[in-house]
Design an enzyme around this catalytic site. Structure first.
Site, PDB file in Angstrom:
ATOM      1  N   LYS A  60      -3.103  -8.492   4.333  1.00  0.00           N
ATOM      2  CA  LYS A  60      -3.981  -9.576   4.378  1.00  0.00           C
ATOM      3  C   LYS A  60      -4.352 -10.069   5.765  1.00  0.00           C
ATOM      4  O   LYS A  60      -3.331  -9.772   6.864  1.00  0.00           O
ATOM      5  CB  LYS A  60      -4.048 -10.729   3.525  1.00  0.00           C
ATOM      6  CG  LYS A  60      -3.640 -10.348   2.089  1.00  0.00           C
ATOM      7  CD  LYS A  60      -2.889 -11.478   1.487  1.00  0.00           C
ATOM      8  CE  LYS A  60      -2.878 -11.048  -0.080  1.00  0.00           C
ATOM      9  NZ  LYS A  60      -1.861 -12.101  -0.779  1.00  0.00           N
ATOM     10  N   GLY A  92       0.731  -1.205   0.158  1.00  0.00           N
ATOM     11  CA  GLY A  92       0.047  -0.108   0.114  1.00  0.00           C
ATOM     12  C   GLY A  92       0.874   1.224  -0.209  1.00  0.00           C
ATOM     13  O   GLY A  92       0.273   2.345  -0.087  1.00  0.00           O
ATOM     14  N   TYR A  99      -9.523   2.627 -11.122  1.00  0.00           N
ATOM     15  CA  TYR A  99      -9.728   2.340  -9.926  1.00  0.00           C
ATOM     16  C   TYR A  99     -10.897   1.607  -9.834  1.00  0.00           C
ATOM     17  O   TYR A  99     -12.019   1.995 -10.411  1.00  0.00           O
ATOM     18  CB  TYR A  99      -9.893   3.416  -9.057  1.00  0.00           C
ATOM     19  CG  TYR A  99     -10.254   3.325  -7.521  1.00  0.00           C
ATOM     20  CD1 TYR A  99      -9.341   2.741  -6.796  1.00  0.00           C
ATOM     21  CD2 TYR A  99     -11.510   3.703  -7.192  1.00  0.00           C
ATOM     22  CE1 TYR A  99      -9.526   2.409  -5.254  1.00  0.00           C
ATOM     23  CE2 TYR A  99     -11.846   3.624  -5.866  1.00  0.00           C
ATOM     24  CZ  TYR A  99     -10.927   2.895  -4.892  1.00  0.00           C
ATOM     25  OH  TYR A  99     -11.215   2.402  -3.624  1.00  0.00           O
ATOM     26  N   ARG A 121       7.044 -16.585  -5.019  1.00  0.00           N
ATOM     27  CA  ARG A 121       7.605 -16.900  -3.929  1.00  0.00           C
ATOM     28  C   ARG A 121       6.395 -17.569  -3.078  1.00  0.00           C
ATOM     29  O   ARG A 121       5.371 -17.838  -3.677  1.00  0.00           O
ATOM     30  CB  ARG A 121       8.327 -15.989  -3.023  1.00  0.00           C
ATOM     31  CG  ARG A 121       7.151 -14.824  -2.419  1.00  0.00           C
ATOM     32  CD  ARG A 121       7.341 -13.864  -1.405  1.00  0.00           C
ATOM     33  NE  ARG A 121       6.671 -12.782  -1.183  1.00  0.00           N
ATOM     34  CZ  ARG A 121       5.271 -12.843  -0.934  1.00  0.00           C
ATOM     35  NH1 ARG A 121       4.804 -13.777  -0.473  1.00  0.00           N
ATOM     36  NH2 ARG A 121       4.714 -11.600  -0.696  1.00  0.00           N
TER      37      ARG A 121
END
Length: 449
Positions: free
Chosen positions: A238, A166, A203, A292
């Protein structure tokens, strides 16, 4: 095929312990590295060997490439598993290990670089047939921002080309807000990542965050292991993840999964990776690819029965994938809650000593954590202290099981986010699977007012 005999785990906390367990199941010797602050960590206690690589600051220990390579040479480790975070997506690290004849358990440095920059990642996604959100073709500068924004259509999102979490991300709903949004995003990006380059996307108002797990063998074979719904987020971090998403049907799931698997075949991608999307009104829009293992990988393991760390090690050794796409079977539903050492209302970190620790158990319950009673949580690192994963035959059964185990989980001596999950599991919107990426922050704002 290159046999791997000893793996150095270049990480800490629950993910270091997770990788260590997989290595032991495969009969591979382990080396734990640690800072002075982590000398009593569980993965250090359980590893075959351990090496102190520096003082608490990450830059002096877990991000110190020279110290980690030296630890490999001292112990004779012939492979490194980076976990997630730290050096897991550092192409320079992968190159240096390769130059020293040490196997990097992850993608090639080329693929890390390709997907690590959001502009080149988006261009690559288009070339590979992955659907993308409308946006700029390259870097956005103050002098071309308005023209690009008008072509895309307001509202628009300004994002840093490097990094994530962010930072360097701003929304401009109108032309009047654009100049300041671009300027602020560039300043934040420079401060956070040392790179002020930004790009622009359409957006989306109320999207969900859907990610697809992929694994490739580096030789043109690749599979997908379904998707995860990671829409419950706070400040782009998250908090709660589900597999599969309550928003998708089987046809949508298999279609986007196959698109991602086909793209990885074209790339000849090696190892585990996650392709992330925003999903709105039945459409998927590529955000980025993480090259990853993800924090939330256990819920994919729960619904497929496939050990992703085993797969990473198999692929790195040249053994290839253990399954083909038609052998992947999805079963039931899984949810993961990220347990952080934070105040559940203010989210201020709460380091300190854990006086009592009791992990819940029972059918379909997994706790990935490296903490224990008497363990002192250091103040230097991420506040994640454990992950609670539950699995059930249906989402309803999974939710009921989660409600039960949250009441069993005991962590005393510090504040944790367990009370937040007790609230969420009882919320009707969550029970209905009716939420988007803004839901949690709106909920927290309402309940704290």
């Amino acid at each position: 095929m290159t046999a791997i005999s000893k793996i150095l785990i270049a990480n800490r906390g629950e993910i270091a312990l997770r990788v260590l367990r997989a290595c032991k199941e495969l009969g591979i010797a382990t080396v734990a590295v640690h800072s002075t602050a982590d000398a009593n960590a569980m993965h250090v206690r359980l590893a075959d060997e351990s090496v102190c690589i520096g003082p608490p600051p990450s830059r002096d220990s877990y991000l110190n490439i020279h110290q980690i390579v030296a630890a490999c040479e001292i112990t004779g480790a012939d492979a490194v598993h980076p976990g997630y975070g730290f050096l897991s997506e550092n192409a320079k690290f992968a190159d240096i290990l390769d130059a020293h004849g040490i196997t990097f358990i992850g993608p090639t440095a080329e693929h890390i670089r390709l997907m690590g920059d959001k502009i080149t990642a988006k261009k690559t996604a288009v070339e590979l047939g992955i659907p993308v959100v409308p946006g700029s073709d390259g870097e956005v500068l103050p002098e071309n921002a308005l023209e690009i924004a008008r072509q895309i259509g307001f509202p628009v999102l300004i994002k840093a080309t490097a990094g994530g979490g962010g930072r360097g991300m701003k929304v401009a709903k109108t032309e009047d807000e654009l100049e300041e949004a671009v300027s602020t995003a560039r300043s934040e990006a420079l401060a956070a990542f040392g790179n002020d380059a930004v790009y622009m996307e359409k957006y989306l108002g109320k999207p969900r965050h859907i990610e697809v797990q992929v694994v490739g063998d580096g030789a043109g074979n690749a599979i997908h292991l379904g998707e995860r719904d990671c829409s419950l987020q706070r400040r782009h971090q998250k908090v709660w993840e589900e597999a599969n998403s309550p928003a998708l049907n089987v046809e949508q799931r298999m279609n986007i999964g196959q698109i991602c698997a086909d793209a990885m075949k074209k790339m000849k991608y090696r190892g585990a990776g996650t392709i992330e999307f925003l999903y709105e009104n039945g459409e998927f829009f590529f955000i980025e690819m993480n090259t990853r293992l993800q924090v939330e990988h256990p819920i994919t393991e729960a619904i497929t029965g496939i050990d992703l760390v085993h797969e990473q090690i198999r692929v790195a050794s040249g053994a290839g994938l253990s399954v083909t796409q038609d052998q992947v079977v999805f079963s039931g539903h899984a949810i993961e809650c990220r347990i952080n050492a934070e105040d559940p209302r203010t989210f201020v970190p709460s380091p300190g000593t854990i006086t009592h620790f009791h992990a819940p158990g029972g059918l379909g319950v997994r706790v990935d954590s490296g903490v224990y009673a008497g363990y002192k949580i250091p103040p230097y690192y991420d506040s994640l202290i454990g992950k609670l994963i539950v699995h059930g035959r249906t989402r309803v059964e999974c939710m009921m099981r989660l409600r039960r185990v949250l009441d069993e989980f005991v962590v005393d001596g510090i504040k944790t986010t367990l009370p937040l999950f007790q609230d969420l599991v009882s919320n009707q919107d969550i029970a209905n699977g009716d939420y988007d990426i803004h839901w949690l922050e709106n909920y927290l704002a309402e309940t704290s007012a």
